[in-house]
Write an enzyme that holds these catalytic residues in place. Structure first.
Site, short mmCIF file in Angstrom:
data_model
loop_
_atom_site.label_atom_id
_atom_site.label_comp_id
_atom_site.label_asym_id
_atom_site.label_seq_id
_atom_site.Cartn_x
_atom_site.Cartn_y
_atom_site.Cartn_z
N THR A 75 38.96 -32.97 18.59
CA THR A 75 39.16 -33.33 20.00
C THR A 75 40.33 -34.29 20.10
O THR A 75 41.04 -34.53 19.11
CB THR A 75 37.84 -33.84 20.64
OG1 THR A 75 38.07 -34.00 22.05
CG2 THR A 75 37.36 -35.15 20.04
N LYS A 87 44.24 -31.98 18.63
CA LYS A 87 44.26 -30.52 18.75
C LYS A 87 45.61 -29.87 18.44
O LYS A 87 45.64 -28.74 17.96
CB LYS A 87 43.79 -30.11 20.16
CG LYS A 87 42.31 -30.39 20.42
CD LYS A 87 41.89 -29.85 21.77
CE LYS A 87 40.45 -30.19 22.09
NZ LYS A 87 40.00 -29.58 23.34
N ASN A 143 40.91 -26.27 18.19
CA ASN A 143 39.80 -27.20 18.39
C ASN A 143 38.70 -26.99 17.36
O ASN A 143 37.69 -27.69 17.40
CB ASN A 143 39.22 -27.09 19.82
CG ASN A 143 38.38 -25.85 19.99
OD1 ASN A 143 38.60 -24.85 19.32
ND2 ASN A 143 37.40 -25.91 20.87
N GLY A 171 46.96 -27.77 36.71
CA GLY A 171 47.14 -28.48 35.45
C GLY A 171 47.78 -27.58 34.41
O GLY A 171 47.74 -26.35 34.53
N GLY A 179 46.14 -29.12 27.59
CA GLY A 179 45.54 -28.29 26.54
C GLY A 179 44.51 -27.30 27.05
O GLY A 179 44.52 -26.11 26.67
N LEU A 202 36.66 -27.92 35.15
CA LEU A 202 36.35 -27.99 33.71
C LEU A 202 35.60 -29.25 33.33
O LEU A 202 35.02 -29.33 32.24
CB LEU A 202 37.63 -27.90 32.88
CG LEU A 202 38.56 -26.72 33.16
CD1 LEU A 202 39.63 -26.65 32.09
CD2 LEU A 202 37.79 -25.42 33.23
N GLY A 211 31.91 -27.05 34.51
CA GLY A 211 32.51 -27.09 33.18
C GLY A 211 31.51 -27.18 32.04
O GLY A 211 31.89 -27.15 30.87
P1 NDP Z 1 45.52 -32.96 29.06
O1 NDP Z 1 45.73 -34.43 29.00
O2 NDP Z 1 46.04 -32.10 27.97
O3 NDP Z 1 46.17 -32.41 30.46
C1 NDP Z 1 45.90 -33.04 31.68
C2 NDP Z 1 46.50 -32.24 32.83
O4 NDP Z 1 46.04 -32.84 34.05
C3 NDP Z 1 48.01 -32.23 32.88
O5 NDP Z 1 48.47 -31.01 33.41
C4 NDP Z 1 48.30 -33.38 33.87
O6 NDP Z 1 49.52 -33.22 34.56
C5 NDP Z 1 47.16 -33.19 34.85
N1 NDP Z 1 46.84 -34.41 35.59
C6 NDP Z 1 46.17 -35.50 35.13
N2 NDP Z 1 46.04 -36.41 36.13
C7 NDP Z 1 46.63 -35.88 37.23
C8 NDP Z 1 46.84 -36.34 38.56
N3 NDP Z 1 46.39 -37.51 38.97
N4 NDP Z 1 47.49 -35.52 39.44
C9 NDP Z 1 47.95 -34.31 39.03
N5 NDP Z 1 47.80 -33.83 37.77
C10 NDP Z 1 47.16 -34.61 36.88
O7 NDP Z 1 43.96 -32.75 29.25
P2 NDP Z 1 43.05 -31.49 28.86
O8 NDP Z 1 43.75 -30.25 29.25
O9 NDP Z 1 42.58 -31.63 27.47
O10 NDP Z 1 41.77 -31.72 29.80
C11 NDP Z 1 41.83 -31.51 31.21
C12 NDP Z 1 40.43 -31.60 31.79
O11 NDP Z 1 39.62 -30.56 31.26
C13 NDP Z 1 39.72 -32.92 31.46
O12 NDP Z 1 39.06 -33.36 32.61
C14 NDP Z 1 38.71 -32.54 30.38
O13 NDP Z 1 37.54 -33.32 30.49
C15 NDP Z 1 38.41 -31.09 30.74
N6 NDP Z 1 38.02 -30.30 29.56
C16 NDP Z 1 36.81 -29.66 29.59
C17 NDP Z 1 36.40 -28.90 28.53
C18 NDP Z 1 35.08 -28.21 28.58
O14 NDP Z 1 34.65 -27.66 27.56
N7 NDP Z 1 34.40 -28.19 29.73
C19 NDP Z 1 37.24 -28.73 27.31
C20 NDP Z 1 38.50 -29.42 27.40
C21 NDP Z 1 38.87 -30.19 28.48
P3 NDP Z 1 50.91 -33.75 33.97
O15 NDP Z 1 51.41 -32.70 33.02
O16 NDP Z 1 51.75 -33.89 35.19
O17 NDP Z 1 50.63 -35.08 33.30
#
Ligand code: NDP
Length: 287
Positions: free
Chosen positions: A69, A73, A94, A135, A138, A228, A251
């Protein structure tokens, strides 16, 4: 006479920070229900600088595999022997499986989401569907690649940081029949004509109550809206979508199914996802 063997089959989780990650509960509930008495899952705090050493210990201690995690990753790809084609397209792993010292990296996040889409939301046909992902991190990448592999009709990527969004679009260009669009997220996004809307950012992660900026009045009862974030399963975003009559997918399903896929890769046994889900729900309710 029964063979004596006190060395357990080891699996686990590498992350940082990781102490509040409850994955151990769902994996160990599955070991227990299948009477895999000799299997263990250990949660290990591995700072980024120690990842290579930690991965070496998988071979040293003959661990069967681990989950990875945040923040490992992407970096972990460098330290395993081979990764699957999907993981290569996603650019992250992962799950690691150790076959007699040969480490293979998998990404089960996107597949976990796809399983939840089929089993929980009952969506089996994707060829006519249009999806939008909020978004480009990852989780968004993993889901985008799996939707593309399953032949979704069109995919719109929405991201605040243009470069990150366009990098994902670029990586998806290899899917010839996929209609791809990018929208820079600097306004309330038009969601007309979308069948599946996937909230893949951390917006609304407890205790934050912010809502992603989209045009909620365009939601219809035919749209499936997914978040998610697994805890609490009904996020501020899903609550808002429900009040606009959309269908919901939380999620928690994705979290359980990605774990179940990793579990099967390690043990070659099929766990009860109901038992795994219940163990997490109980934990989330009480914490
Ligand atoms: P990352 O940090 O890799 O990516 C985060 C994304 O969210 C980016 O695209 C970022 O945009 C965007 N973002 C964050 N804050 C804001 C904001 N205030 N306004 C607009 N865009 C925003 O995270 P992950 O992809 O790993 O995780 C994303 C979500 O998915 C989390 O909430 C996590 O808990 C959930 N998740 C759930 C899983 C499950 O099994 N249910 C597994 C993995 C994740 P930018 O590029 O502009 O920074």
């Amino acid at each position: 006479m029964k063979e004596i063997n006190f060395t357990p089959k080891l699996t686990g989780l590498f992350g940082h920070p990781v102490s509040e990650n409850p994955t151990v509960l769902m994996i160990e509930s599955a070991f227990k229900s299948l009477k895999l008495d000799n299997w263990r899952y250990i949660t290990l705090d591995v700072p980024a600088d120690n990842l290579e050493q930690a991965i070496d210990t998988i071979r040293l201690f003959k661990m069967r595999g681990v989950h990875l995690t945040i923040p490992h990753k992407v970096e972990a790809i460098k330290h395993v022997d081979v990764i699957t084609k999907e993981a290569e397209m996603i650019g992250a792993i992962n799950t690691i499986v150790n076959d007699n010292g040969k480490l293979t990296g998998y990404n089960t996040d996107g597949k976990g989401f796809m399983t939840s889409l089929q089993k929980d939301a009952k969506i089996v046909e994707l060829k006519s569907k249009k999806a939008m992902i909020l978004g480009s991190g990852g989780a968004a990448r993993a889901i985008a690649v799996e939707l593309a592999i399953e032949g979704i009709n069109s995919l719109t990527i929405v991201n605040r940081t243009e470069k990150r969004g366009l990098d994902l679009i670029n990586d998806l260009q290899r899917f010839d029949d996929l209609n791809l669009n990018f929208r820079l997220w600097d306004h309330e996004i038009d969601i007309n004509d979308i069948d599946i809307l996937i909230q893949a950012t951390s917006i609304g992660l407890y205790p934050n109550k912010d809502l992603p900026k989209i045009q909620y009045d365009q939601l219809t009862q035919n749209m499936l809206t997914c978040d998610l974030i697994p805890n609490p399963a009904i996020t501020p975003f899903l609550k808002k979508c429900e009040s606009n009559n959309a269908r919901l997918l939380d999620g928690l399903g994705m979290l359980v199914y990605q774990g179940a896929i990793a579990f099967e890769l390690w043990t070659k046994r099929s766990p009860s996802t109901d038992i795994m889900k219940r163990s997490l729900e109980t934990f989330f309710q009480n914490n």
